[in-house]
Scaffold this motif. Structure first.
Motif, PDB file in Angstrom:
ATOM      1  N   UNK A 153      -7.660   6.236  -7.732  1.00  0.00           N
ATOM      2  CA  UNK A 153      -7.083   5.012  -7.163  1.00  0.00           C
ATOM      3  C   UNK A 153      -7.272   5.042  -5.656  1.00  0.00           C
ATOM      4  N   UNK A 154      -7.816   3.951  -5.134  1.00  0.00           N
ATOM      5  CA  UNK A 154      -8.011   3.867  -3.686  1.00  0.00           C
ATOM      6  C   UNK A 154      -6.663   3.804  -2.986  1.00  0.00           C
ATOM      7  N   UNK A 155      -6.487   4.641  -2.025  1.00  0.00           N
ATOM      8  CA  UNK A 155      -5.263   4.601  -1.220  1.00  0.00           C
ATOM      9  C   UNK A 155      -5.501   5.347   0.092  1.00  0.00           C
ATOM     10  N   UNK A 156      -4.658   5.074   1.038  1.00  0.00           N
ATOM     11  CA  UNK A 156      -4.708   5.825   2.279  1.00  0.00           C
ATOM     12  C   UNK A 156      -4.108   7.201   2.040  1.00  0.00           C
ATOM     13  N   UNK A 157      -4.600   8.154   2.796  1.00  0.00           N
ATOM     14  CA  UNK A 157      -4.086   9.512   2.704  1.00  0.00           C
ATOM     15  C   UNK A 157      -2.961   9.709   3.715  1.00  0.00           C
ATOM     16  N   UNK A 184       0.862  -1.191   0.000  1.00  0.00           N
ATOM     17  CA  UNK A 184       0.000   0.000   0.000  1.00  0.00           C
ATOM     18  C   UNK A 184       0.894   1.235   0.000  1.00  0.00           C
ATOM     19  N   UNK A 185       0.612   2.123  -0.955  1.00  0.00           N
ATOM     20  CA  UNK A 185       1.435   3.320  -1.067  1.00  0.00           C
ATOM     21  C   UNK A 185       1.223   4.217   0.141  1.00  0.00           C
ATOM     22  N   UNK A 186       2.269   4.900   0.525  1.00  0.00           N
ATOM     23  CA  UNK A 186       2.201   5.896   1.590  1.00  0.00           C
ATOM     24  C   UNK A 186       2.701   7.222   1.044  1.00  0.00           C
ATOM     25  N   UNK A 187       2.053   8.292   1.485  1.00  0.00           N
ATOM     26  CA  UNK A 187       2.425   9.636   1.074  1.00  0.00           C
ATOM     27  C   UNK A 187       2.873  10.427   2.293  1.00  0.00           C
ATOM     28  N   UNK A 188       3.923  11.196   2.135  1.00  0.00           N
ATOM     29  CA  UNK A 188       4.410  12.052   3.211  1.00  0.00           C
ATOM     30  C   UNK A 188       4.535  13.464   2.658  1.00  0.00           C
ATOM     31  N   UNK A 199      -2.869  17.694   0.705  1.00  0.00           N
ATOM     32  CA  UNK A 199      -2.515  16.290   0.566  1.00  0.00           C
ATOM     33  C   UNK A 199      -2.120  16.018  -0.884  1.00  0.00           C
ATOM     34  N   UNK A 200      -1.380  14.952  -1.089  1.00  0.00           N
ATOM     35  CA  UNK A 200      -1.171  14.474  -2.448  1.00  0.00           C
ATOM     36  C   UNK A 200      -1.749  13.067  -2.554  1.00  0.00           C
ATOM     37  N   UNK A 201      -1.999  12.654  -3.778  1.00  0.00           N
ATOM     38  CA  UNK A 201      -2.565  11.335  -3.989  1.00  0.00           C
ATOM     39  C   UNK A 201      -2.682  11.007  -5.459  1.00  0.00           C
ATOM     40  N   UNK A 202      -3.204   9.807  -5.722  1.00  0.00           N
ATOM     41  CA  UNK A 202      -3.411   9.339  -7.089  1.00  0.00           C
ATOM     42  C   UNK A 202      -4.906   9.415  -7.403  1.00  0.00           C
ATOM     43  N   UNK A 203      -5.323  10.283  -8.300  1.00  0.00           N
ATOM     44  CA  UNK A 203      -6.742  10.380  -8.626  1.00  0.00           C
ATOM     45  C   UNK A 203      -7.295   9.064  -9.158  1.00  0.00           C
TER      46      UNK A 203
END
Length: 114
Positions: A100-104, A1-5, A94-98
């Motif tokens: 695509x389900x992922x944790x913030x 699972x991807x993580x964003x910092x 926040x950043x993320x992948x539009x």
């Protein structure tokens, strides 16, 4: 699972600038469109800028002309340069992948106030 910092937020006066950074943990970063979002309490998360690899950036009307999104696929990092900041830019970013389900990530607080 991807993580964003996310990082780079802070308190800035109206008209000031900030450069936000967000590093993604996965190795498929360069294959995804990546976006910056922001959220204020009681409101939905708003996508403000997005960028696919090798493509031109896109911006929400609320930040167009004042924001610049860029990415470094070697560093798995996306940046958001925000200029001419306004009080209404105050939010958690926040950043993320539009799409695509992922944790913030935890986000980075931007406060624009005199």
């Amino acid at each position: 699972q991807v993580q964003f910092v996310e990082s780079g937020g802070g308190l800035v006066q109206p008209g000031g600038s900030l450069r936000l950074s967000c590093r993604a943990s996965n190795n498929l970063f360069n294959t995804y469109t990546v976006a910056w979002y922001r959220q204020v309490p009681g409101k939905q998360r708003e996508m403000v800028a997005w960028l696919s690899s090798g493509s031109t950036p896109n911006y929400a009307d609320s930040v167009k002309g004042r924001a610049t999104i860029s990415r470094d696929n070697v560093k798995n990092t996306v940046y958001l340069q925000m200029d001419s900041l306004k009080p209404e830019d105050t939010a958690v970013y926040y950043c993320g992948y539009p799409g695509i389900d992922h944790y913030w990530g935890q986000g980075t607080q931007v406060t624009v106030s005199s």
